[in-house]
Enzyme design. Structure first.
Site, short mmCIF file in Angstrom:
data_model
loop_
_atom_site.label_atom_id
_atom_site.label_comp_id
_atom_site.label_asym_id
_atom_site.label_seq_id
_atom_site.Cartn_x
_atom_site.Cartn_y
_atom_site.Cartn_z
N ASP A 9 0.89 -1.16 0.00
CA ASP A 9 0.00 0.00 0.00
C ASP A 9 0.94 1.22 0.00
O ASP A 9 2.09 1.11 0.43
CB ASP A 9 -0.86 -0.04 1.28
CG ASP A 9 -1.65 1.23 1.46
OD1 ASP A 9 -2.31 1.65 0.51
OD2 ASP A 9 -1.59 1.81 2.57
N LEU A 10 0.47 2.36 -0.49
CA LEU A 10 1.36 3.53 -0.60
C LEU A 10 1.22 4.48 0.60
O LEU A 10 2.17 4.67 1.38
CB LEU A 10 1.07 4.27 -1.91
CG LEU A 10 1.90 5.51 -2.19
CD1 LEU A 10 3.37 5.17 -2.38
CD2 LEU A 10 1.38 6.23 -3.45
N ASP A 11 0.01 5.07 0.74
CA ASP A 11 -0.23 6.06 1.79
C ASP A 11 -0.12 5.43 3.18
O ASP A 11 -0.87 4.51 3.51
CB ASP A 11 -1.64 6.67 1.64
CG ASP A 11 -1.80 7.47 0.36
OD1 ASP A 11 -0.91 8.25 0.03
OD2 ASP A 11 -2.84 7.31 -0.31
N THR A 17 1.57 10.40 3.79
CA THR A 17 0.63 11.33 3.14
C THR A 17 -0.68 11.51 3.92
O THR A 17 -1.48 12.38 3.58
CB THR A 17 0.27 10.82 1.72
OG1 THR A 17 0.17 9.41 1.80
CG2 THR A 17 1.30 11.22 0.70
N LYS A 45 -8.64 6.09 6.43
CA LYS A 45 -7.44 5.41 5.91
C LYS A 45 -7.83 4.24 5.02
O LYS A 45 -8.63 3.39 5.43
CB LYS A 45 -6.55 4.91 7.05
CG LYS A 45 -5.74 6.04 7.67
CD LYS A 45 -4.71 5.49 8.63
CE LYS A 45 -3.91 6.61 9.24
NZ LYS A 45 -3.08 6.15 10.34
N ARG A 49 -11.83 8.15 -2.17
CA ARG A 49 -12.14 9.59 -2.00
C ARG A 49 -13.64 9.82 -1.75
O ARG A 49 -14.02 10.50 -0.79
CB ARG A 49 -11.70 10.34 -3.26
CG ARG A 49 -11.62 11.83 -3.08
CD ARG A 49 -11.19 12.49 -4.38
NE ARG A 49 -9.94 11.94 -4.89
CZ ARG A 49 -9.50 12.09 -6.14
NH1 ARG A 49 -10.20 12.80 -7.00
NH2 ARG A 49 -8.37 11.53 -6.52
N SER A 114 -2.60 0.45 -4.24
CA SER A 114 -3.14 1.61 -3.51
C SER A 114 -4.47 2.07 -4.09
O SER A 114 -4.68 2.05 -5.30
CB SER A 114 -2.14 2.77 -3.60
OG SER A 114 -2.75 3.98 -3.21
N ALA A 115 -5.34 2.54 -3.19
CA ALA A 115 -6.64 3.07 -3.61
C ALA A 115 -6.51 4.44 -4.27
O ALA A 115 -7.43 4.90 -4.95
CB ALA A 115 -7.54 3.21 -2.38
N SER A 116 -5.37 5.08 -4.10
CA SER A 116 -5.25 6.48 -4.52
C SER A 116 -5.08 6.68 -6.02
O SER A 116 -4.25 6.04 -6.67
CB SER A 116 -4.06 7.13 -3.81
OG SER A 116 -3.86 8.43 -4.33
N ASN A 118 -3.95 9.39 -7.03
CA ASN A 118 -2.77 10.26 -7.09
C ASN A 118 -1.45 9.48 -6.99
O ASN A 118 -0.38 10.08 -6.90
CB ASN A 118 -2.82 11.30 -5.97
CG ASN A 118 -3.94 12.31 -6.21
OD1 ASN A 118 -3.95 13.01 -7.21
ND2 ASN A 118 -4.91 12.35 -5.30
N LYS A 145 -11.02 -1.22 -1.47
CA LYS A 145 -10.72 -2.09 -0.34
C LYS A 145 -11.88 -1.97 0.65
O LYS A 145 -12.39 -0.87 0.80
CB LYS A 145 -9.42 -1.64 0.35
CG LYS A 145 -8.18 -1.72 -0.54
CD LYS A 145 -6.98 -1.03 0.13
CE LYS A 145 -5.79 -0.98 -0.81
NZ LYS A 145 -4.63 -0.27 -0.26
N GLU A 169 0.26 -3.33 4.69
CA GLU A 169 -0.90 -2.44 4.81
C GLU A 169 -0.99 -1.74 6.17
O GLU A 169 -0.70 -2.35 7.19
CB GLU A 169 -2.18 -3.29 4.68
CG GLU A 169 -2.96 -3.10 3.41
CD GLU A 169 -3.51 -1.71 3.13
OE1 GLU A 169 -3.57 -0.86 4.04
OE2 GLU A 169 -3.88 -1.47 1.98
N ASP A 170 -1.43 -0.48 6.16
CA ASP A 170 -1.61 0.24 7.43
C ASP A 170 -3.09 0.46 7.78
O ASP A 170 -3.40 1.01 8.83
CB ASP A 170 -0.91 1.61 7.38
CG ASP A 170 -1.62 2.59 6.48
OD1 ASP A 170 -2.07 2.17 5.39
OD2 ASP A 170 -1.73 3.76 6.84
C1 BG6 Z 1 -5.81 5.78 0.22
C2 BG6 Z 1 -5.81 6.70 1.43
O1 BG6 Z 1 -4.53 5.28 -0.01
O2 BG6 Z 1 -6.24 6.52 -0.93
C3 BG6 Z 1 -7.18 7.34 1.62
O3 BG6 Z 1 -5.47 5.94 2.59
C4 BG6 Z 1 -7.59 8.05 0.33
O4 BG6 Z 1 -7.12 8.24 2.70
C5 BG6 Z 1 -7.55 7.08 -0.84
O5 BG6 Z 1 -8.91 8.58 0.46
C6 BG6 Z 1 -7.91 7.72 -2.17
O6 BG6 Z 1 -6.94 8.67 -2.50
P1 BG6 Z 1 -7.06 9.75 -3.64
O7 BG6 Z 1 -5.65 10.30 -3.72
O8 BG6 Z 1 -7.45 9.04 -4.90
O9 BG6 Z 1 -8.07 10.76 -3.21
MG MG Z 2 -2.62 3.24 3.63
#
Ligand code: BG6
Ligand code: MG
Length: 219
Positions: A9-11, A17, A45, A49, A114-116, A118, A145, A169-170
């Site tokens: 996982d990234l964040d 972050t 966490k 989004r 990662s879910a992000s 970004n 997730k 994973e955190d």
């Molecule tokens: C996860 C974070 O990695 O990504 C969450 O732990 C975040 O807090 C999610 O909401 C989505 O991220 P993003 O960057 O697409 O808004």
């Molecule tokens: Mg995380």
């Protein structure tokens, strides 16, 4: 089963972050008049989004239509991107790079899960994209997730079967996603919170290949 791939996982695992997510959500909740604390932020966490915004609206007991939700989630992301665009390699969490390099030397595949959305920007900002054989992130998945999709995609991308993958994973939702993918999971954080992980370390600085090997005997 020998470990053939590690999925990170990234964040909160590789980069710090969570505080930027908090700052951006806080800016939004202040604008909306919602009382939002650092403890509330724990619930976000690993959560996508839009799902994060739903939790915040529930905390504040605020109702809004789908169009407005999208508008506010976009605004939060603009602020978040403003913060992460200034990130430097100093924000890589301790121990991450040495451990990942150790894995690569041992011919173990490395991937991001990662879910992000970004993820590409963060990896580029902190200069670690080349440490990973594959990146599975919020841009290519449709189920958040604890659904296992993000980790199963990562395994597929590095051509390793799920039972030979270990996830780091955190987040509680992320640990559950790893278990749902039938993968081993090492929690990053507190054993009291990540109760379902196979084992828990406070950070990647506590990890090495020998420790990873002991996990192969766990069921
Ligand atoms: C996860 C974070 O990695 O990504 C969450 O732990 C975040 O807090 C999610 O909401 C989505 O991220 P993003 O960057 O697409 O808004
Ligand atoms: Mg995380």
């Amino acid at each position: 089963m020998q470990t053939a791939a590690c999925i990170f996982d990234l964040d909160g695992v590789i980069v710090d972050t969570a505080r930027y997510h908090f700052l951006a959500w806080k800016r939004l909740t202040d604008q909306l008049g919602i009382h939002f604390t650092i403890e509330d932020n724990e619930r976000l966490k690993g959560v996508s989004r839009m799902a994060s915004l739903e939790i915040i609206l529930e905390i504040g007991n605020v109702k809004m239509n789908e169009h407005k939700k999208l508008e506010y989630a976009t605004l939060k992301n603009e602020w978040y991107v403003e913060y992460i665009s200034k990130m430097t390699p100093a924000e890589i969490l301790p121990g991450s790079i040495p451990f990942i390099n150790e894995l690569r030397k041992a011919d173990i595949r490395t991937a991001i899960g990662s879910a992000s959305k970004n993820t590409p920007m963060i990896l580029e900002r902190v200069g670690i994209r080349e440490l990973f054989d594959a990146v599975s992130d919020g841009n290519i998945i449709s189920k958040a997730k604890p659904d296992p999709e993000v980790f199963l995609k990562a395994a597929e991308m590095v051509h390793v079967s799920p039972d030979a993958c270990v996830v780091f994973e955190d987040a509680v939702a992320g640990v559950q996603a790893a278990l749902n993918a039938k993968m081993k999971c090492i929690g990053i954080g507190s054993p009291g919170i990540l109760t379902k992980a196979h084992f828990v370390v406070p950070g990647l600085y506590e990890m090495n290949l020998a420790k990873l090997k002991t996990l192969e005997n766990y069921t």
